[in-house]
Each structure stands twice: as C-alpha cells, then as structure tokens.
Design a protein around this motif. Structure first.
Motif, PDB file in Angstrom:
ATOM      1  N   ASN A  99       0.834  -1.185   0.000  1.00  0.00           N
ATOM      2  CA  ASN A  99       0.000   0.000   0.000  1.00  0.00           C
ATOM      3  C   ASN A  99       0.879   1.249   0.000  1.00  0.00           C
ATOM      4  OD1 ASN A  99       0.975  -0.214   2.615  1.00  0.00           O
ATOM      5  ND2 ASN A  99      -0.932   0.444   3.580  1.00  0.00           N
ATOM      6  N   ALA A 124      -0.102  -6.947   0.287  1.00  0.00           N
ATOM      7  CA  ALA A 124      -1.120  -7.834  -0.272  1.00  0.00           C
ATOM      8  C   ALA A 124      -0.449  -8.835  -1.198  1.00  0.00           C
ATOM      9  CB  ALA A 124      -2.175  -7.036  -1.033  1.00  0.00           C
ATOM     10  N   ILE A 142      -3.532 -10.428   3.180  1.00  0.00           N
ATOM     11  CA  ILE A 142      -2.941  -9.132   3.512  1.00  0.00           C
ATOM     12  C   ILE A 142      -2.121  -9.315   4.783  1.00  0.00           C
ATOM     13  CG2 ILE A 142      -3.396  -6.733   4.115  1.00  0.00           C
ATOM     14  CD1 ILE A 142      -5.952  -6.895   2.502  1.00  0.00           C
ATOM     15  N   TRP A 198      -3.631  -1.809  -4.995  1.00  0.00           N
ATOM     16  CA  TRP A 198      -4.286  -1.070  -3.923  1.00  0.00           C
ATOM     17  C   TRP A 198      -4.911   0.207  -4.467  1.00  0.00           C
ATOM     18  CZ3 TRP A 198      -4.720  -2.516   1.205  1.00  0.00           C
ATOM     19  CH2 TRP A 198      -3.936  -3.589   1.620  1.00  0.00           C
ATOM     20  N   SER A 199      -5.969   0.637  -3.800  1.00  0.00           N
ATOM     21  CA  SER A 199      -6.505   1.960  -4.086  1.00  0.00           C
ATOM     22  C   SER A 199      -5.644   3.011  -3.402  1.00  0.00           C
ATOM     23  CB  SER A 199      -7.959   2.064  -3.603  1.00  0.00           C
ATOM     24  OG  SER A 199      -8.022   1.910  -2.190  1.00  0.00           O
ATOM     25  N   GLY A 218      -6.175   3.049   0.334  1.00  0.00           N
ATOM     26  CA  GLY A 218      -5.920   1.778   0.991  1.00  0.00           C
ATOM     27  C   GLY A 218      -7.135   1.020   1.458  1.00  0.00           C
ATOM     28  N   LEU A 257      -8.963  -3.203  -2.581  1.00  0.00           N
ATOM     29  CA  LEU A 257      -7.937  -4.019  -3.226  1.00  0.00           C
ATOM     30  C   LEU A 257      -8.549  -4.663  -4.464  1.00  0.00           C
ATOM     31  CD1 LEU A 257      -5.007  -5.185  -2.925  1.00  0.00           C
ATOM     32  CD2 LEU A 257      -6.087  -7.192  -1.901  1.00  0.00           C
ATOM     33  N   VAL A 295     -11.393  -3.840   1.990  1.00  0.00           N
ATOM     34  CA  VAL A 295     -10.414  -4.517   2.833  1.00  0.00           C
ATOM     35  C   VAL A 295     -10.902  -4.652   4.270  1.00  0.00           C
ATOM     36  CG1 VAL A 295      -8.071  -4.361   3.750  1.00  0.00           C
ATOM     37  CG2 VAL A 295      -8.517  -3.803   1.358  1.00  0.00           C
TER      38      VAL A 295
END
Length: 568
Positions: free
Chosen positions: A32, A39, A49, A75-76, A79, A82, A96
């Motif tokens: 992240n 991840a 994770i 990841w976005s 965070g 996913l 997540v």
C-alpha cells in the motif's frame, strides 16, 4: 538534532534475506502507499494481507466464485480497496476492512496486470487492465463496461485498420502482450506496444497525444512510474531497462500536453507531430543491462525515493536481483535461493525488497545495519584493544557555574499540544483530502494449541520463519514438500524408550531419563517379573509382626528392595 545511528555511506538498499513469508503458493504482491500492509495473490484464488510491521496476517479474502490463480493485485489510493485479477479472466474489487466483495467483472481475455485509477472518489470505479493477447482496456467497475485503448498509431496518426485474418471470436484483432500504467494523478495513460513505442493517451478522451519511439524497436514488457511521478522505466525484449525523465508537470499533465499538442501544428504528417510531442514529454536518462551475460529482466521497479532501480533476472532457476543507481551504475547484486523469481516489490519508505519465488514463498530482503556509536557520543572512539586510561585531575570535579547555566525555567502551566503533528512530505498529496487513509489493520490472533503437531503447524494459515543468510532456509525443501519438521531437542530430553516408541519421538514434550532400576520397575508394571539378586524365605514382610529373615543371613535383598522404593 540526533545523529542517525546508521552509517549514511552504506547505501539505502537491502543486502541480505532477513526472513520469508508463506501462505499457500503466492504469485504476486503489492504494497500500500505507506508500506504498512502487503497484499499477496495466491494460486487458489485467495488474497492475503500481511501486517508488514508485525509480519502477521491481517485479512484473508476468499471468493467462492474464484479458485483460479491470481495474476496481479493493486491497492486503491487510500488503501480501503484491493483489486485482484485472475486467470479465469475475472476482476474482483474488495473492501479490505469489511472483507466484502464489491464488484466482480469477467473480461474477454486473461488480465496479466491491473491498476486502479489513482484519483477520483474514495471508492474507485475505473481500472486499467492489460490482457494476455489484446490491447489494454479501461474498465468501469460499476457498470462493467470496457474501453479498448489504442495500442498502435499509423503514419497518418490514426489507429491502424484491423487485419481481417487471425481475429478472435469477438472480432477484435490480435495483439501481442502490451504494458500500460497511469501517471501519478491518472490524467494520462502510458502504453508500451510491440513495435517499441510509448503512446501517451488522455485517460478521459482516449486520444493519443504523443508517441515516444524506444531504441531497438522491440516489444515493451513492463512500463512503471516512480512514486514521485518524475521518472518512467521500460523493460523491452532486447534485455535493456531504460529510464526516462518526465518533462511534464506531475500535476496537471493532461492540460499541459494539450497545449504542447496545439502548438505543434506545423507538421503535415500527424505521426511526426506525435513524435515531436513525445520529445517534449519524455527524455531518456540511462540504459541498464548486463553487457556480458545479456540476461533478460523481469518485474523492474523503482525504490520509494526513486534513487534506485531494481531488476530481477528472468533466467530459469535464478533468484538474482540487480540494483542500479539512477545514473545507471550497478551497485549491488543479490543472490537468493535456487528458485526462479516471478515478482518483486520495493517498500515505499524503507530499504526493503520483497521477492516472490516460483515455489510460492515471499522473501524479505533487508539491510545489514552497521551501528555508528558516535551518534550517541561525538567523542566516542572505538578501540581495537584494551588501553590504560589515565584520569584527568579535574575530570569529575563539580563546576557550579556550568550547572547553573544548564538550568532552564519550566512553565508547568503551559499547554502541551499532543494532537498536532508534522505532515510527511512523502505523502503530502493527501493533505487536502478529507478521506481518512487506511494504514493499519487489526490482526486476527490465532490461539496456539499446546499439543499441536508439526504437521498441523505447517498447514496453518500463516507461516513465518527466520533466514539469516542470503540462501534458502535449511528447512525450505521440507516445507515445500509438506513434510513435518520436528523441533530440535537436546539429548537429555530424549527418553530411552523412544527407540521402542518412534511415533512419540516427534513430540516435543520433555521426558525424564530413567535409571536402570527404574526400568526394571517399569517392566514389572507391564506384567514382567523383575529380577533380583537374592530370594526371601517366602514369608510376607511384616506378617505376625515379625521381621523378614534373609536367606543365609544375607540382607542384600532387603536393601535392594528399599533402594527401589526410594527410587519410586
């Protein structure tokens, strides 16, 4: 300000394998933004994770609709989400914290890599996928709609007409595998094709603004941006990693490239115009390669501060990492276990690299720190041997004037602010956002079973062992084959009866060593008659209140029985 205890001349790159992580058979990994969570996608379709600070498992994301191997995870920006792609042509977006599946979309081709749009709302809705044998596509995760990106440009500046032969079942033209990525804020998409070109495309209008030809003109396998958005690297089939400097502004690059494109209207050939635009966008900085062995590279990436570039050897059976500085000089070669490497990731902040082997293990490469004790005492001198110290005459004398000068007035009524903190410049792009970033996850504790066998330990959901050398752990082969590894025990903890009971030898319980007479009593309890040196006169001891008489006046038998009772 305190002097750092680590020597700054050592270099901020890892040097040896610190430990390794195991969860099933891992295929791909991703950090992240903060590097606090790692991840990993597994071969059974599960995403795990890890809390990278404690090396514990924080989440296990299982999808009953997906049992195919995971090809990529992303990841976005904040965070909370996913994205995972699998070999069954699926894209799955997870929340997540809640461990809930938000969206699942099936594409026409197997996606090899995915990227979530770095901007937009807190819940990402746009992603970029690079299928196995077709052009990159933009996918709307809310509606499932896809937009095919142009992968080639003809001489007149338009995408070439598709060939009528060798089409797929859906009528789309065949393409060799391509690579694509967003820039830092998602305004532009950089696509590398099989002709050795980098196409710069607007992410909203899907218009090609510039073309950058790559020397060599071979297939582009990887294209990666640095975290700060200033550098771009490409990995081509000619076994050369090229680093480019981004001439565009990191923020607002879409508007800037439109101005460049509108100013270059003097070219009659549109393709020449796109090449001129590309010269104003990227300039080559250095080329990285192995001039002697000419080995191919896999999964190259930047360090968190963009000062280092790492590339993995794609040769079969090699777990080798080469690290260059940004000027192109090779500074370190890391040799790992005799296992092929499939993916690597550099920690966003620390000098740490995680590499995934073909066996499904994630190796953590860390730095061997050399302590600098002069950071605590500037006058500290390291001695090679003992020396006689002569005390100065006034060394321990009290100086009242110095002590008085060091006294400071403390205002006990002054308000102490414990809520305000300094912003980290590395992640300053989130300062103007009201969305809370997910940094840590509460790990789920797994209770230990006291009598748990080693077989059950190896089959548990988390596996974490230490490896203090750069090679494979000594028990790695047994772990991969699913065999139990009994804990080592000292000879004093082993019972003499373990030869008769091999099934109990694997147990780590501590047992006491029995004496020779104790073994005789143990045999007597099992129904065997113990052997004695002398025999009694047949009278029961203590009957009629009389003492048992030993035979022939010998009292050794009675003494032996008393000694055995004492042993009991």
């Amino acid at each position: 300000m305190n002097v750092p205890i680590v020597d700054p001349l050592q270099g901020d790159f890892p040097e040896t394998i610190e430990e390794f992580l195991q969860y099933g058979s891992m295929k791909c990994i991703a950090f992240n933004r903060r590097g606090s969570l790692l991840a990993a996608g597994c071969a059974n379709g599960t995403c795990v994770i890890w809390d990278f600070e404690t090396r514990g498992i924080a989440r296990e994301l299982h999808d009953k609709d997906c049992t195919a191997p995971i090809t990529s995870v992303a990841w976005s920006k904040y965070g909370h989400h996913l994205l995972a792609s699998a070999t069954d042509k699926s894209l799955t977006l997870w929340h997540v914290v809640n461990e809930k599946k938000i969206a699942r979309i099936t594409l026409q081709q197997t996606p090899l890599s995915v990227r979530l749009h770095p901007g937009g709302p807190p819940t990402p809705s746009i992603c970029l996928a690079c299928p196995l044998s077709s052009a990159p596509v933009l996918v709307d995760l809310n509606t499932g709609s896809t937009t095919v990106l142009p992968a080639f440009v003809s001489d007149n500046g338009n995408p070439p007409a598709p060939n009528s032969r060798n089409k797929f079942s859906d009528g789309s033209p065949p393409f060799t595998p391509t690579a694509a990525t967003f820039d830092k804020y998602g305004d532009l998409i950089y696509v590398g094709n099989s002709k050795g070109e980098i196409l710069i495309i607007d992410s909203k209008s899907i218009k090609v603004h510039a073309v950058v030809p790559i020397p060599g003109g071979t297939v582009v396998k990887d294209i990666v941006f640095s975290r700060d958005g200033r550098y771009l690297l490409t990995n081509s089939n000619d076994r050369v990693i090229r680093v480019y400097y981004n001439l565009l502004s990191v923020k607002g690059s879409g508007k800037e490239i439109e101005k460049i494109s509108s100013n270059n209207n003097s070219y009659e050939n549109n393709y020449e115009k796109l090449k001129a635009n590309g010269a104003s966008c990227l300039t080559i900085s250095c080329e990285l390669s192995d001039a002697i062995a000419k080995i191919p590279w896999k999964a190259p990436c930047f360090s968190g501060d963009s000062e280092w570039i790492v590339g993995a050897s794609a040769s079969k059976g090699e777990h080798r990492l080469c690290i260059w500085n940004r000027s192109g000089r090779l500074v370190k070669i890391l040799e790992g276990p005799k296992e092929a490497l499939i993916d690597i990731a550099w920690h966003p902040v620390d000098p740490t690299i995680v590499s995934v082997s073909v066996a499904g293990l994630a190796y953590i490469w860390a730095k061997e720190h050399v302590e600098n004790w002069s950071a605590f005492a500037p006058d500290f001198v390291e001695l090679e041997e003992n020396e006689e110290y002569v005390e100065r005459e006034d060394e321990f004398d009290l100086n009242a004037y110095v002590e008085k000068a060091e006294e400071q007035l403390i205002n006990e009524d002054e308000h102490v602010d414990i809520e305000t903190y300094d912003k980290d410049s590395t992640f300053s792009d989130l300062d103007d956002s009201t969305t809370m970033e997910l940094i840590y996850l509460a790990a789920i504790p797994i209770p230990d079973t006291p009598d748990e066998q080693p077989d059950k330990c190896l089959g548990s959901s988390s596996k974490l062992e230490d490896s203090n050398h750069s090679g494979s752990p000594s028990s790695l082969d047994a772990v991969q084959n699913g065999q139990a590894i009994p804990p080592a025990s000292s000879p004093m903890e082993v019972d003499n009866s373990t030869a008769e009971e091999p099934a109990e030898a694997a147990n780590s319980k501590r047992r006491r060593r029995l004496s020779a007479k104790g073994l005789e009593l143990q045999q007597a309890e099992k129904g065997k008659k113990p052997t004695t040196k002398n025999k009694s006169n047949g009278k029961s001891p203590g009957s009629n209140g009389k003492q048992v008489e030993p035979v022939n006046g010998n009292s050794s038998a009675v003494d032996d029985e008393a000694t055995e009772d004492d042993d009991i």
